[in-house]
Design a protein around this motif. Structure first.
Motif: not given
Length: 801
Positions: A98-100, A107-110, A142-147, A508-516
């Motif tokens: 559910x994150x962009x 998140x990956x960088x952090x 991010x929790x505040x943004x998507x919560x 949306x964009x689940x394949x792209x997100x799956x790669x990440x």
């Protein structure tokens, strides 16, 4: 015999009258909120839940009760599905989808920076040249943004999977019926089936003291209906007893009481016969019309029978007294009844069905009551005369009122004081307020209302969402974007908590997100777990599971989640809007309706249906606010015109109407001092007071201006009748004091304040003004000599015209 025949017909048609306390039925079917509800009923089914509550056991036992009862409830006819657990696990495992993509890469960088930092310090030979802090893994931004997203809110993140409150030892099962709670027959059937099922269970298997209860929109509607029915029964009975006692004290004759009540009973029987034939039911307000019309009708009887008894005391026989009564007092009663009926009929032009039906039924009822007096009272008096009945000395005794003598002596100061009080109250009118809180008009202490608030706290969001009915996936997407955009623009002023649809639950964009996520999963494999405490290792395990989650479609969603967004035939296309405001706050409801309707507007001036009870409440408030000034002005002009035509003099008509208008000004000015406010129910009392109090001015003025009449004698006779008439009217409305329904109670409070102010104006201010005007208009007499009559002698009152 004719009257008895008509009473029989009235009772026949009124035998099956029922009460309908539903707010939806009070609006015209042409209103958007009503049409949208009808569309929703055919496509989506019911909104809200039948909430079954089990309480009095430990959490594990409560969960067992919920699991045992769910399939039994779902098997009941009329129940679509039952929700026992939040879909928390499903959405928690897929939370990262559910994150962009941009936020996932952040998140990956952090994570990468933190893992590198931890690996370096895990090396025994590593010596940091700079004492730099560990890269933060604080994802609160991010929790505040998507919560606030639909998936996170509906999953109940951080809460028990079951709808359970361990401290209160309470668990909730949510059953979604097929029909609407506004359909009281359906609500009664569903609640009866659920109660029968619960009664058949062996609750002792869940421990001693375990018990069940039912709440939700359907139970609340039935409890409110039952309360109003009890209020009507109790109020009508108390009104009958009080009116009977008052008439006994007033006339001191049981037969006299019967003579007054016979036309009232006949008129009410005819009225409710017509109501049964025309409507078949009574609503929130018309259910109390029996007590109200009874009080207003008895007022005519007090004037007519009082005049008859005084004439008999003057030596006239029965036929002469009857003729004289109906020639003079009867004409005044006819005028006041016609004016009151016209007032009610003006109220009957309202589009608000509660007001319209109240106005039509009350207007026709007033006319039927005066017809009943003309038809029944002379006949009863004639029959009594045939049987040699004569009024006793107590009934015909004529007493000179001390207040009348006081008015003659102190007319000037009383007029000035009354004027000063009126000016002060008029200056206070600007402080009166309109109460937009619907909650204050419902009994919030009913057990189902109290329990429903506790259930809402357990669920975590409103049980009564608005539903936007879209016609295609494109419309669903457009509405979602518009509502979210408007919510962001309004910020804290937004009345929307969150918006949900099946579209929003499928990222949306689940394949792209799956790669990440797969890259993140590889990073997490190298985390040195030895440096982590127990809580961090648990968090790491959860994060690894989330990175392994596969893309998913609508079909993968839990069944209870999908069914919340599907219609009766399984079709989709529904956007649920969960309010962030109390549905009892009328001002907030109107803002909510505007915000959602704006979001449901499409290009080309196309407005999608938005259904829900808040939309109905908003339409009621808008309609009452817009119609109130028109009805008030229309009522005043109609009353003035009717009296002008009937009395033949505009000046006399204005004088008769004056005390009523003065009373209303005084009432509105008095309300802020007594902490009384207008609301959408008691606002109708203002036009009602115009029609029901103007007759006192008609009776008093028409009697006082008759040539050769002594003021104190006329005032004593007519003032007593006016007091009795206003008191009986007050008793009719005053029975609403006994109503547990706060809205109906407020109607009784405002009505009796109005009658009380009018009584003071009619008995003190208006007569003092008439005496003062009469004194000013008479030619100034020459200086009296010693043999002149004493000035305290009661003078005849010449016509103010």
């Amino acid at each position: 015999m004719l009257a008895l025949l008509l009473c029989g017909l009235g009772a026949f048609f009124a035998r099956n009258l029922t009460l309908d306390a539903n707010l939806v039925s009070l609006l015209p079917r042409s209103f958007p909120s009503v049409k949208d509800l009808e569309t929703l009923e055919h496509r989506f089914g019911g909104i809200g839940w039948v909430a079954v509550v089990g309480e009095g056991a430990e959490p594990e036992v409560l969960k067992r009760f919920a699991d045992d009862m769910a399939p039994k409830l779902e098997a009941l006819p009329g129940i679509r599905f039952v929700e026992v657990q939040r879909p928390g696990t499903f959405f928690q495992d897929r939370a990262l989808y559910y994150l962009s993509p941009e936020d996932l890469e952040d998140v990956e960088r952090r994570l990468g920076a933190r893992i590198t930092w931890e690996k370096e310090r895990a090396q025994p030979l590593f010596v940091p040249l700079v004492d730099e802090p560990a890269p933060s893994l604080d994802f609160s931004d991010l929790e505040a943004k998507y919560g606030v997203g639909a998936a996170q809110r509906m999953s109940g993140a951080g809460k028990e999977n079951y709808y359970l409150d361990p401290l209160a030892r309470r668990v909730v099962l949510l059953a979604r019926p097929e029909g609407f709670s506004a359909d009281l027959d359906f609500s009664h059937r569903i609640i009866s089936e659920v109660k029968t099922l619960l009664d058949a269970q062996d609750l002792s298997s869940y421990g001693p003291g375990f018990k069940t209860a039912i709440t939700g929109a359907y139970q609340k509607k039935l409890d409110q209906q039952a309360q109003i029915s009890r209020d009507i029964t109790v109020s009508s009975a108390v009104a009958s007893v009080l009116l009977l006692l008052f008439l006994l004290l007033h006339f001191r004759s049981g037969l006299g009481v019967g003579m007054v009540l016979a036309p009232v009973v006949a008129g009410l029987a005819w009225t409710y016969g017509l109501v049964g034939a025309a409507y078949g039911r009574v609503n929130l307000l018309t259910g109390f019309l029996g007590a109200i019309l009874g009080g207003l009708g008895i007022e005519h009887g007090i004037h007519l029978l009082g005049s008859y008894l005084h004439l008999r005391g003057d030596g006239l026989n029965s036929e002469q007294a009857t003729r004289e009564t109906f020639t003079h007092t009867g004409s005044a009663a006819l005028t006041s009844a016609w004016v009151a009926a016209l007032t009610f009929l003006v109220l009957g032009t309202s589009r608000f069905r509660a007001f319209r039906e109240f106005g039509v039924i009350a207007g026709i009822g007033m006319l039927l009551l005066i017809v009943a007096y003309v038809l029944v009272l002379p006949a009863v008096l004639g029959l009594a005369a045939r049987f040699k009945w004569r009024p006793g000395p107590g009934a015909t005794a004529q007493v000179r009122s001390p207040l009348g003598l006081l008015l003659v002596r102190w007319r000037r100061p009383l007029t000035l004081v009354s004027g000063a009080v009126l000016v002060a109250l008029t200056a206070n009118m600007g402080r009166v307020r309109f109460d937009y809180d619907f909650g204050s008009l419902e009994d919030q202490h009913l057990p189902s209302f109290v329990l429903n608030r506790q259930v809402s706290d357990i669920i975590g969001y409103s049980q009564s969402p608005l539903v936007v009915l879209t016609g295609s996936p494109a419309e669903e997407h457009t509405v979602m974007e518009q509502l979210r955009t408007r919510q962001r623009q309004l910020g804290q002023r937004s009345t929307v908590d969150f918006v949900a649809s099946l579209e929003t639950l499928i990222p949306a964009d689940q394949p792209r997100k799956q790669a990440i996520l797969q890259r993140m999963g590889k990073l997490l494999e190298d985390v040195p777990e030895g440096r982590l405490n127990a809580a961090q290792r648990q968090q790491l395990a959860q994060l690894r599971a989330q990175t392994r989650a596969e893309p998913f479609t609508r079909e993968a969603l839990p069944a209870t989640v999908r069914r919340q967004f599907q219609g009766l035939q399984g079709q989709s296309g529904f956007v649920l809007v969960y309010p962030a405001v109390s549905l009892s706050d009328g001002t907030a409801i109107r803002a909510l309706a505007r915000e959602v309707r704006a979001g449901a507007s499409l290009p080309g001036d196309k407005h999608l249906p938005v259904a829900g009870e808040p939309m109905v409440l908003a339409d009621i408030l808008d309609m009452v606010t817009h119609e109130a000034p028109r009805i008030l002005v229309g009522t005043t002009l109609a009353v003035l015109l009717a009296m002008w035509v009937t009395l033949g003099s505009l000046r006399t008509s204005l004088l008769c109407l004056g005390p009523t208008l003065v009373s209303l000004l005084g009432l509105v000015g008095l309300m802020p001092l007594l902490k009384v406010e207008f609301n959408y129910l008691n606002i109708l009392i203002i036009p009602v007071l115009i029609g029901t109090t103007v007759d006192a001015g008609v009776h008093l003025l028409t009697q006082l201006v008759r040539p050769g009449k002594d003021f104190v004698k006329v005032y004593s006779e007519t003032g007593r009748a006016i007091s009795g008439g206003l008191l009986t009217s007050a008793v009719g409305f005053g029975t609403l004091f006994l109503a547990n329904h706060p809205g109906l109670n407020s109607v009784g409070v405002l009505a009796n304040l109005g009658f009380g102010v009018n009584l003071l104006v009619m008995l003190v201010a208006f007569p003092a003004l008439l005496l003062f005007l009469s004194e000013r208009r008479k030619s100034r007499p020459r200086r009296p000599n010693a043999s002149a009559p004493a000035p305290s002698t009661s003078p005849p009152l010449s016509s103010p015209s």
